[in-house]
Each structure stands twice: as structure tokens, then as C-alpha cells.
Design an enzyme around this catalytic site. Structure first.
Site, PDB file in Angstrom:
ATOM      1  N   GLU A 265       0.847  -1.196   0.000  1.00 49.55           N
ATOM      2  CA  GLU A 265       0.000   0.000   0.000  1.00 49.55           C
ATOM      3  C   GLU A 265       0.877   1.238   0.000  1.00 49.55           C
ATOM      4  O   GLU A 265       1.868   1.301   0.728  1.00 49.55           O
ATOM      5  CB  GLU A 265      -0.877   0.095   1.263  1.00 49.55           C
ATOM      6  CG  GLU A 265      -1.939  -0.932   1.441  1.00 49.55           C
ATOM      7  CD  GLU A 265      -2.677  -0.735   2.782  1.00 49.55           C
ATOM      8  OE1 GLU A 265      -2.766   0.426   3.261  1.00 49.55           O
ATOM      9  OE2 GLU A 265      -3.126  -1.733   3.347  1.00 49.55           O
ATOM     10  N   GLU A 319     -13.532   5.414   0.185  1.00 49.18           N
ATOM     11  CA  GLU A 319     -14.363   4.480   0.955  1.00 49.18           C
ATOM     12  C   GLU A 319     -15.083   5.267   2.051  1.00 49.18           C
ATOM     13  O   GLU A 319     -14.540   5.518   3.119  1.00 49.18           O
ATOM     14  CB  GLU A 319     -13.498   3.361   1.531  1.00 49.18           C
ATOM     15  CG  GLU A 319     -12.890   2.490   0.446  1.00 49.18           C
ATOM     16  CD  GLU A 319     -11.993   1.398   0.997  1.00 49.18           C
ATOM     17  OE1 GLU A 319     -12.526   0.355   1.441  1.00 49.18           O
ATOM     18  OE2 GLU A 319     -10.755   1.593   0.988  1.00 49.18           O
ATOM     19  N   LYS A 322     -15.516   4.198   5.939  1.00 48.61           N
ATOM     20  CA  LYS A 322     -14.380   3.957   6.831  1.00 48.61           C
ATOM     21  C   LYS A 322     -14.479   4.855   8.067  1.00 48.61           C
ATOM     22  O   LYS A 322     -14.868   6.021   7.968  1.00 48.61           O
ATOM     23  CB  LYS A 322     -13.063   4.252   6.101  1.00 48.61           C
ATOM     24  CG  LYS A 322     -12.474   3.047   5.390  1.00 48.61           C
ATOM     25  CD  LYS A 322     -11.049   3.338   4.969  1.00 48.61           C
ATOM     26  CE  LYS A 322     -10.341   2.062   4.560  1.00 48.61           C
ATOM     27  NZ  LYS A 322      -8.932   2.309   4.202  1.00 48.61           N
ATOM     28  N   GLU A 328      -8.872   9.374   5.785  1.00 46.67           N
ATOM     29  CA  GLU A 328      -8.935   7.906   5.716  1.00 46.67           C
ATOM     30  C   GLU A 328      -9.923   7.426   4.663  1.00 46.67           C
ATOM     31  O   GLU A 328      -9.798   6.329   4.132  1.00 46.67           O
ATOM     32  CB  GLU A 328      -9.320   7.328   7.080  1.00 46.67           C
ATOM     33  CG  GLU A 328      -8.208   7.347   8.105  1.00 46.67           C
ATOM     34  CD  GLU A 328      -7.058   6.419   7.750  1.00 46.67           C
ATOM     35  OE1 GLU A 328      -7.327   5.294   7.293  1.00 46.67           O
ATOM     36  OE2 GLU A 328      -5.900   6.814   7.903  1.00 46.67           O
TER      37      GLU A 328
END
Length: 454
Positions: A265, A319, A322, A328
Site C-alpha cells: 500500500e 471508501e 471507513k 482515511e
């Protein structure tokens, strides 16, 4: 008939060569699902097929997603949950059932290339779980061996950068002593099976905790003075290389020089809360675009020259479900409507990504040149940065065809353009902290030839 068959085979071979040229075998992407607005897996698979991405990392085993990538040729990384680790470690039959359920129904139509056993297990401080990690990996490996897939699908796990007790300068990289015993067992497994040591370097988080004024440019692959490692006499020009080489040094210190590193990542958020400095579309585009250009240059890192580390960008989509701060939720390179959140040059060369307009200037030659009025100190930084990325700057050295005129402006212009041309000509590689611009006017002069795109 033989002539027809030969012609068909030749055409197929040429098609394969062309397809290979459109892709980046070292480039992957993370495909998370913590959202309620994502497109169908089949649409995502088609979208990825229009890009240079060759691998996709999942955080679990979603059958619909795994099926969607069948017969695409895209490599898929799947994962067990952290919660499954104790059962995988204690019961070989559980591991066999896991393989029978999550691999055999899909392979080889879906090109599963790696199974990660858990994710960042060490970060939770659960010593019992960490101790179970190696036997769980061994049982998954044995289950693969039992169905003759042991040499075809690798087994590993993913580690956080917090395993390092020291990382600066990169040559001093060393693992925290409290993890060393567990790590040695895992690394012996990696070494014996040829599986990678996967890490999650995020220059974004390093930037947030590093108050030095040049840190942002250092993180974003932008011109900077670099950071000198007095042990190796290497001047690091970007944070990504520094972080990866710190891990390389830590592995070497434990005696595992042959274990390959994979970046599981890395990314940069495009949005953040008010107190999250640096989270912006501009910076996300600069980081991801700069990273892709750096990987495509095949320069490698100073301690691993000439080879691009396999790197999985984070992430496919934002996303929205999250937990945590806005950053984030905001790492997506694509939007749920399948358009790009911002362009970092991922589309296959000469191909159109969904809903993207035709490029009417795709056949025009372009050069990357400094904007008018840029002061010499900034151009010198651009020159040092470009030549520090492994391009051949001999033509602007004494005796070179482009040495005269011997000015910072002239030398920087040549180096900036050469960096752009060698970076597969992505727009982000002709940015240089907003001091450069693409031009259709050939800046070559006399015996000095500037390479140009076409």
C-alpha cells in the site's frame, strides 16, 4: 494453409507485444469495499482493463470480485482475515478448507498470485496472534502444495512501517527488537518459498510528523535538495525511496538480502479535515503521478537500482464508510462513476478510459520547458532533482553537446525535459512544483537536441 496459420500466429504475437507495452507489470492497486456507493465488480474489472495496472490487491475473499477478474489476465492478491489466523495455525484441515473454498473454485481462470495471511498483525500488539502468524502461513502453504499450487501462488503477510525502530538515514534502518524473533521466522519462510516481504510505506504520514520546510517537496517527488545519508554517501531525492531502502537495510541487517520487498500500500489522500495538513487533490496528484513516473523510469531505489519495486497504489475508490478522519476515506484514484478522480497517467497508452474525451493532440510532439521568469535557485533545484533520478545528464556536462550556454536556465531546461521524456510523458512529470510547462515548440539548438514526444 500453413502460411495463413503463420500469419495469424505472427499477428497474435505482435498483439501480445503491443499489450505488454501498454501495461506496467510492477504496478497494482488496492480494491477496498468499505463504501456503499461502489460500482459492480464487473465494471471495476473492465475499468482496470483500460489502465496500465496489472495487479489488484483485495483485503479478503469476495467471490463476486474474484469471479469478475476471471479471464482478464490481471493478477489478484487475496487475504485471510486476522481472525482466521488462530484456526489456520492450529488446524491444517482448516487451511485446506480455506484453499478449497477460496482458491480452487476460481483458479486458474482468475489469476490468483498471492495470499496474504492477515494484515498488519504486529501493529495490534497481540503477541499470541503474532506467534500464530508463521504456523498459519505454513499451513496455507502446505494446503497449496497438496493441490499442486505451491509454486504458482505465493503466501505472505503485510507489515506496517512501525516495525522499524529506526529509519533515518535509510542505511540505519533496523527492526524494533521486540519484533525480531517473530520476524526471523517469517523471513525464513519468505526466503524458502520465494514470497515477498510486503510493507505499507506512506510518505503522507511521514510528512505530517516532519516539520522540516522541504519535507512536502521531498514527499511529492518534487524538486528539493535531497537528504544525504552520510553512511552510504547517497543523496535521497524522495521519501518513497528513503522509506523502502530503510526496510531494505533492516532486512539486510538480519541477513535476508535476497528477500524481495513489495509495497502493498502507498498513496496520498485528496481530502482531509481542517487539521489534516497536506491532504489535497493537488498533492495527491503530485504524489501518485510522481511515484508512477519514478517506477516507470526503472531507476529503482539507491539500494535496489535498476528494478522497480512491485507497488500497489492505495486505492481504487474513496471508501465513505471507513471510520476515522476524512483523509482515511479519501485515497481513491477513481470515482464510483468510473471516471478518474485526477489524472496520473494510468490510462493505457493510446487507449481511451471510460468516458474520457478523445485527445486531439495525441500525435503532436511536446517538450517540457521552464516557465518564463523562474529564478535560478528554483531552476537549480529542478536540475539537481532531475539528474538525481537516474537520467543521463552527460550532455549538459563539460564537453557535452548541450553544455553551452553554461547557464542554470539552459541546463535545467534540458534536464527537466529529459526527465519528462523518460517518465513516459505523464503530465505530472512536467510539473516541477508548478515551474514547468508543456510546449509544442522544439527547444533544440545548434548541435543540442532535446528529445521530444510524439
Amino acid at each position: 494453409m500453413d502460411a495463413v496459420r503463420s500469419a495469424a500466429l505472427l499477428a497474435l504475437l505482435l498483439l501480445n507485444i503491443i499489450e505488454t507495452a501498454y501495461t506496467d507489470p510492477f504496478l497494482g492497486i488496492n480494491y477496498g469495499q468499505v463504501a456503499d456507493n461502489l460500482p459492480e465488480p464487473s465494471a471495476t474489472a473492465k475499468l482496470i482493463g483500460t489502465t496500465a495496472i496489472e495487479k489488484v490487491r483485495l483485503f479478503g475473499v469476495d467471490p463476486a470480485i474474484i469471479k469478475a477478474f476471471a479471464n482478464t489476465g490481471i493478477g489478484i492478491v487475496i487475504a485471510t482475515s486476522n481472525g482466521d489466523i488462530p484456526a489456520l495455525a492450529s488446524d491444517p484441515n482448516f487451511a485446506k478448507t480455506w484453499i478449497n473454498t477460496n482458491v480452487l473454485p476460481f483458479y486458474p481462470a482468475t489469476k490468483i498470485i498471492l495470499i496474504n495471511v492477515g494484515n498488519e498483525v504486529m501493529i495490534f500488539g497481540d503477541q499470541a496472534l503474532a506467534a500464530n502468524l508463521l504456523p498459519a502461513m505454513q499451513n496455507i502453504q502446505n494446503a497449496l502444495n497438496s493441490v499442486s499450487l505451491g509454486g504458482k501462488i505465493k503466501v505472505s503477510t503485510v507489515h506496517p512501517m512501525t516495525l522499524l525502530a529506526q529509519s533515518e538515514p535509510p542505511s540505519s534502518g533496523v527492526f524494533d527488537a521486540k519484533y525480531v524473533d517473530v520476524l526471523k521466522g517469517l523471513l525464513e519462510f519468505n526466503n524458502a518459498t520465494g514470497s515477498p516481504f510486503a510493507i505499507n510505506p506512506y510518505p503522507y504520514f511521514a510528512y505530517r510528523s516532519d516539520t522540516r520546510p522541504e519535507t512536502l517537496a521531498f514527499c511529492l517527488f518534487q524538486p528539493n535538495k535531497g537528504r544525504f545519508d552520510s553512511n552510504t554517501k547517497i543523496n535521497y531525492m524522495n521519501m518513497f525511496d528513503a522509506q523502502v531502502d530503510a526496510v531494505r537495510s533492516a532486512l539486510n541487517a538480519l541477513g535476508f538480502k535476497n528477500v524481495e520487498i513489495v509495497v502493498a500500500e502507498t498513496g496520498w489522500p485528496s481530502k482531509g479535515d481542517g487539521d489534516e495538513a497536506g491532504a489535497s487533490v493537488e498533492n495527491a496528484k503530485a504524489y501518485n503521478g510522481g511515484l508512477i513516473a519514478h517506477l516507470r523510469s526503472k531507476v529503482g531505489t539507491p539500494l535496489m537500482p535498476g528494478k522497480s519495486v512491485d507497488t500497489y497504489l492505495f486505492a481504487m475508490y474513496d471508501e465513505n464508510l471507513k471510520p476515522g478522519p476524512l483523509s482515511e476515506k479519501s485515497f481513491g484514484l477513481f470515482k464510483p462513476d468510473l471516471t478518474m478522480a485526477y489524472d496520473v497517467g494510468l490510462a493505457k497508452a493510446g487507449r481511451q478510459s471510460p468516458k474520457s474525451p478523445a485527445n486531439s493532440t495525441k500525435n503532436a510532439a511536446t517538450w517540457c520547458v521552464p516557465k518564463d521568469g523562474i529564478p535560478d535557485d528554483k531552476l537549480q533545484s529542478n536540475l539537481d532533482f532531475a539528474c538525481g533520478q537516474g537520467i543521463d545528464c552527460k550532455e549538459i556536462g563539460p564537453g557535452g553537446a548541450c553544455f553551452e550556454p553554461n547557464t542554470v536556465t539552459s541546463h535545467a531546461a534540458y534536464a527537466m525535459n529529459l526527465f519528462y521524456q523518460k517518465s513516459q510523458k505523464t503530465p505530472s512529470s512536467c510539473d516541477f512544483a508548478q515551474t514547468a510547462i508543456l510546449s509544442s515548440k522544439n527547444p533544440s539548438y545548434g548541435g543540442c537536441t532535446y528529445p521530444g514526444s510524439s
